[in-house]
Design an enzyme around this catalytic site. Structure first.
Site: not given
Ligand code: PYC
Length: 323
Positions: A96, A245
């Site tokens: 994550c 993300c």
């Molecule tokens: O930032 O990799 C990330 C992530 C995955 C799910 C929520 N954030």
């Protein structure tokens, strides 16, 4: 019988809008188990299952439903800083990215000095993290790669979606669209219909983390003049990522690299669904894979002690009157 870990302290942060809850031992330090030991204690029939009362730590009514938990463990090797296991209210995550940035900020808040390129062990491989002079946290992710380009799925509402299947620490199906859909609810519904089509058609990634494609990333032109693209990432618990993300940006870099649309070392500024930014770059690792580096800001918002009241019907996450 799943092993019980006595969780004590927590520190909450958000990374570019997306929340992280770092879980620490009762003395406020790392858990004395290694990541491998935690995983072994929570694996049944070859499947890692986060016990329900740990899932509940990032679910309503304890947390915003976008929350990701990061359980920080003793490192298994002398050259690593710590191990970390990530999960959301639904299930474990591979890596994550936003929570790694949140962890870096949290360690600094706790007085842990993160050396340059500190090794952090995750269940899908080592990442390295560091705090930059301006306070942002940067991490070099596990190798990212494209598994297949331009894969089509048929949608339940009619029509098709076409996307790249790419690994960035989780498996993503990346769909490029000419413009945002207007409201997040529309993007959530559209990405959800794509995820259901992926499941219906049995689409899989490669061998990493079992190959399950559980994130959908919609990519649009940016709304900010200083960004290269904007995304909307549907996470496996049905929420959307408020940050750009970290694993999704890594998968997108792999897709851009495979298509010859971004050179190694060139800066990519990824805008999130809410307008926040990650800065990203990659180095080529081999013919198929890249090492992405992602940089963002995180902010501490709370710290405290967890209380699990045996009379609370929601202590395991869902409201169960007779539990
Ligand atoms: O930032 O990799 C990330 C992530 C995955 C799910 C929520 N954030």
């Amino acid at each position: 019988m799943q092993k019980n870990l006595p969780i004590g302290r927590f520190i909450d942060s958000h990374t570019e809008g997306e929340p992280t809850r770092v879980l620490l031992a009762p003395d406020g330090g790392f858990f004395p188990e290694t990541l491998a030991e935690v995983i072994a204690g929570w694996t049944r029939e070859n499947r890692l299952e986060i016990p329900s009362h740990y899932l509940a730590l990032c679910a309503n009514p304890r947390a915003a439903d976008a929350m990701v938990c990061a359980l920080v463990c003793r490192p298994s090797r002398a050259d690593a800083l710590c191990g970390v296991l990530f999960w959301n209210a639904n299930a474990p995550l591979g890596m994550c990215g936003h929570a790694t940035v949140g962890l870096g900020r949290t360690l600094r808040h706790s007085g842990v000095v993160m050396p340059p390129r500190a090794i952090i062990e995750t269940r899908v491989g080592d990442v390295t993290g560091e705090t930059l002079a301006d306070g942002r946290v940067s991490f070099a992710n596990v190798p990212a790669r494209v598994h297949a380009c331009d894969v089509q799925v048929v949608l339940e509402q009619g029509g098709c979606a076409r996307g790249d299947i790419a690994w960035g620490g989780n498996w993503f199906y990346i769909v490029r669209l000419a413009r945002p859909m207007g409201a997040h609810a529309d993007e959530l519904a559209y990405a959800g219909s794509i995820l259901r089509a992926i499941e219906r058609e049995g689409l899989r990634g490669g061998s990493e983390n079992g190959g399950q494609i559980d994130h959908v990333e919609l990519v649009f032109p940016p709304s900010r003049a200083d960004a290269d693209a904007r995304n909307f990432v549907l996470c496996p618990n049905g929420t959307f990522d408020r940050s750009p993300c970290g694993t999704g940006s890594s998968a997108l870099l792999a897709s851009l690299a495979a298509r010859g649309e971004l050179a190694p070392g060139a800066r990519w500024r990824q805008e999130s669904a809410i307008g926040s930014i990650f800065e990203a770059r990659y180095a080529r690792l081999d013919a198929d894979s890249i090492t992405p580096t992602i940089t963002g800001r995180a902010f501490i918002v709370a710290e405290g002690t967890l209380v699990l009241d045996p009379n609370d019907p929601s202590r395991t996450g869902c409201w169960r009157e007779n539990s």
